[in-house]
Design a protein around this motif. Sequence first.
Motif, PDB file in Angstrom:
ATOM      1  N   PHE A   1      70.637  39.491  51.175  1.00 50.96           N
ATOM      2  CA  PHE A   1      72.262  39.998  51.589  1.00 50.96           C
ATOM      3  C   PHE A   1      72.332  41.497  50.457  1.00 50.96           C
ATOM      4  O   PHE A   1      72.904  42.022  51.446  1.00 50.96           O
ATOM      5  CB  PHE A   1      73.370  39.065  50.598  1.00 50.96           C
ATOM      6  CG  PHE A   1      74.583  39.503  50.292  1.00 50.96           C
ATOM      7  CD1 PHE A   1      75.263  39.650  51.712  1.00 50.96           C
ATOM      8  CD2 PHE A   1      75.022  39.813  48.911  1.00 50.96           C
ATOM      9  CE1 PHE A   1      76.832  39.833  51.978  1.00 50.96           C
ATOM     10  CE2 PHE A   1      76.583  39.970  50.028  1.00 50.96           C
ATOM     11  CZ  PHE A   1      77.010  40.107  51.102  1.00 50.96           C
ATOM     12  N   GLU A   2      71.462  41.636  49.702  1.00 49.21           N
ATOM     13  CA  GLU A   2      71.491  42.958  48.949  1.00 49.21           C
ATOM     14  C   GLU A   2      70.758  43.798  50.234  1.00 49.21           C
ATOM     15  O   GLU A   2      71.330  45.464  50.691  1.00 49.21           O
ATOM     16  CB  GLU A   2      71.250  43.559  47.335  1.00 49.21           C
ATOM     17  CG  GLU A   2      72.190  42.732  46.909  1.00 49.21           C
ATOM     18  CD  GLU A   2      73.396  43.721  46.447  1.00 49.21           C
ATOM     19  OE1 GLU A   2      73.356  44.764  46.599  1.00 49.21           O
ATOM     20  OE2 GLU A   2      74.520  42.890  46.265  1.00 49.21           O
ATOM     21  N   GLY A   3      69.434  43.222  50.489  1.00 52.03           N
ATOM     22  CA  GLY A   3      68.734  44.211  52.208  1.00 52.03           C
ATOM     23  C   GLY A   3      69.336  44.325  52.528  1.00 52.03           C
ATOM     24  O   GLY A   3      69.923  45.315  53.377  1.00 52.03           O
ATOM     25  N   LEU A   4      70.668  43.006  53.128  1.00 44.87           N
ATOM     26  CA  LEU A   4      71.348  43.412  54.358  1.00 44.87           C
ATOM     27  C   LEU A   4      72.372  44.576  54.309  1.00 44.87           C
ATOM     28  O   LEU A   4      72.857  44.852  55.902  1.00 44.87           O
ATOM     29  CB  LEU A   4      71.872  42.053  54.918  1.00 44.87           C
ATOM     30  CG  LEU A   4      73.072  41.935  55.962  1.00 44.87           C
ATOM     31  CD1 LEU A   4      72.337  42.378  57.125  1.00 44.87           C
ATOM     32  CD2 LEU A   4      73.592  40.940  56.646  1.00 44.87           C
TER      33      LEU A   4
ATOM     34  N   TYR B   1      77.462  36.149  55.604  1.00 43.30           N
ATOM     35  CA  TYR B   1      76.001  35.644  54.251  1.00 43.30           C
ATOM     36  C   TYR B   1      77.478  35.590  52.779  1.00 43.30           C
ATOM     37  O   TYR B   1      77.105  34.371  52.542  1.00 43.30           O
ATOM     38  CB  TYR B   1      75.579  37.161  54.609  1.00 43.30           C
ATOM     39  CG  TYR B   1      74.538  36.724  54.054  1.00 43.30           C
ATOM     40  CD1 TYR B   1      73.591  36.158  53.366  1.00 43.30           C
ATOM     41  CD2 TYR B   1      72.815  37.123  55.185  1.00 43.30           C
ATOM     42  CE1 TYR B   1      72.925  35.975  52.432  1.00 43.30           C
ATOM     43  CE2 TYR B   1      71.668  37.229  54.642  1.00 43.30           C
ATOM     44  CZ  TYR B   1      71.711  36.758  53.724  1.00 43.30           C
ATOM     45  OH  TYR B   1      69.938  36.273  52.904  1.00 43.30           O
ATOM     46  N   GLY B   2      78.325  37.148  53.214  1.00 38.85           N
ATOM     47  CA  GLY B   2      79.093  36.788  51.825  1.00 38.85           C
ATOM     48  C   GLY B   2      79.938  35.262  51.573  1.00 38.85           C
ATOM     49  O   GLY B   2      79.854  35.205  50.091  1.00 38.85           O
TER      50      GLY B   2
ATOM     51  N   GLY C   1      69.945  37.156  42.068  1.00 36.47           N
ATOM     52  CA  GLY C   1      69.254  37.830  43.460  1.00 36.47           C
ATOM     53  C   GLY C   1      69.827  39.177  43.389  1.00 36.47           C
ATOM     54  O   GLY C   1      69.543  40.131  43.880  1.00 36.47           O
ATOM     55  N   THR C   2      72.480  39.294  43.171  1.00 40.27           N
ATOM     56  CA  THR C   2      72.298  40.602  42.814  1.00 40.27           C
ATOM     57  C   THR C   2      71.752  42.236  42.627  1.00 40.27           C
ATOM     58  O   THR C   2      71.488  42.675  42.822  1.00 40.27           O
ATOM     59  CB  THR C   2      74.049  40.060  43.110  1.00 40.27           C
ATOM     60  OG1 THR C   2      74.641  39.223  43.733  1.00 40.27           O
ATOM     61  CG2 THR C   2      74.722  41.258  43.280  1.00 40.27           C
TER      62      THR C   2
ATOM     63  N   PHE D   1      66.329  46.670  43.493  1.00 40.58           N
ATOM     64  CA  PHE D   1      65.123  47.102  44.797  1.00 40.58           C
ATOM     65  C   PHE D   1      65.337  47.669  45.674  1.00 40.58           C
ATOM     66  O   PHE D   1      64.858  48.511  46.247  1.00 40.58           O
ATOM     67  CB  PHE D   1      64.830  46.495  45.057  1.00 40.58           C
ATOM     68  CG  PHE D   1      63.453  45.986  46.216  1.00 40.58           C
ATOM     69  CD1 PHE D   1      62.294  45.725  45.704  1.00 40.58           C
ATOM     70  CD2 PHE D   1      63.624  45.463  47.641  1.00 40.58           C
ATOM     71  CE1 PHE D   1      61.554  45.794  46.343  1.00 40.58           C
ATOM     72  CE2 PHE D   1      62.776  45.866  48.409  1.00 40.58           C
ATOM     73  CZ  PHE D   1      61.455  46.376  48.184  1.00 40.58           C
ATOM     74  N   PHE D   2      66.856  47.249  46.839  1.00 44.56           N
ATOM     75  CA  PHE D   2      67.309  48.137  47.225  1.00 44.56           C
ATOM     76  C   PHE D   2      67.475  49.387  47.282  1.00 44.56           C
ATOM     77  O   PHE D   2      68.325  50.262  48.132  1.00 44.56           O
ATOM     78  CB  PHE D   2      68.246  47.063  48.334  1.00 44.56           C
ATOM     79  CG  PHE D   2      67.095  45.955  49.031  1.00 44.56           C
ATOM     80  CD1 PHE D   2      66.123  46.368  49.907  1.00 44.56           C
ATOM     81  CD2 PHE D   2      67.509  44.822  48.089  1.00 44.56           C
ATOM     82  CE1 PHE D   2      65.450  45.439  50.251  1.00 44.56           C
ATOM     83  CE2 PHE D   2      66.681  43.793  49.131  1.00 44.56           C
ATOM     84  CZ  PHE D   2      65.977  43.932  49.921  1.00 44.56           C
ATOM     85  N   HIS D   3      68.569  49.262  46.864  1.00 42.95           N
ATOM     86  CA  HIS D   3      69.564  51.284  46.781  1.00 42.95           C
ATOM     87  C   HIS D   3      68.597  52.376  45.822  1.00 42.95           C
ATOM     88  O   HIS D   3      69.339  52.612  46.722  1.00 42.95           O
ATOM     89  CB  HIS D   3      70.596  50.519  44.686  1.00 42.95           C
ATOM     90  CG  HIS D   3      71.630  51.712  44.233  1.00 42.95           C
ATOM     91  ND1 HIS D   3      72.398  51.917  45.154  1.00 42.95           N
ATOM     92  CD2 HIS D   3      71.322  52.594  43.597  1.00 42.95           C
ATOM     93  CE1 HIS D   3      73.315  52.769  44.931  1.00 42.95           C
ATOM     94  NE2 HIS D   3      72.586  53.750  44.190  1.00 42.95           N
TER      95      HIS D   3
END
Length: 194
Positions: free
Chosen positions: A42-45, A116-117, A138-139, A145-147
């Motif tokens: 979800f963070e990647g999305l 997803y949310g 996960g968040t 990782f994605f930020h």
Amino acid sequence: MMGRHFDTTVSLHNILFQNWSTTTTKGVVLASFLAFLFTFLFEGLKSLKSYVVLQRKQNPYANKELVARRRVQISDSQTDLLSSSLMNQLNRLRLTKWRRIMFTVESALNLVSFFYGYLLMLLVMTYSVWLVLAVLLGTGVGYFFFHPINEHLMMKLSPRPTSFYSSDTNSVLVSQHGEHSRLLQSTVRNYEGL
């Protein structure tokens, strides 16, 4: 049926779907891992959506090298003005089409993100401490990782003038970004005159 308070039981029924139930520790660990992975993605999305927004705001037809190549191809000086205006119109049409496509992709990603949310909300509403911890981890890991990737893309794609002070020459080196550059240069001149 969902509980009304957080608990650490391993007996979970109808986690997200009617047949997704578990009564063993191994099942809860697997469900927690899936919740962690789901939230990480979800963070990647969210980062992908930010990238698409930046791409939509870009003008892929503003590349100066591309414009220069096209002008070199036109050899007749009388048709140069006509050709450049036609190329500008063609580029505007292409840019409009590009932005529509990117907005459609952005809208689809927004729909998926919204869905997803809500699925993540339903995972938390199982009131299982294990699933809540998996969503929180996960968040956190997903953001970690994605930020930085998202920040790198924003710096790369955002059109901003860059400047830095050079102590060797007592001058400000400014990249050429149109009006922002001229404004910054005039401000520096005014400052140096004080």
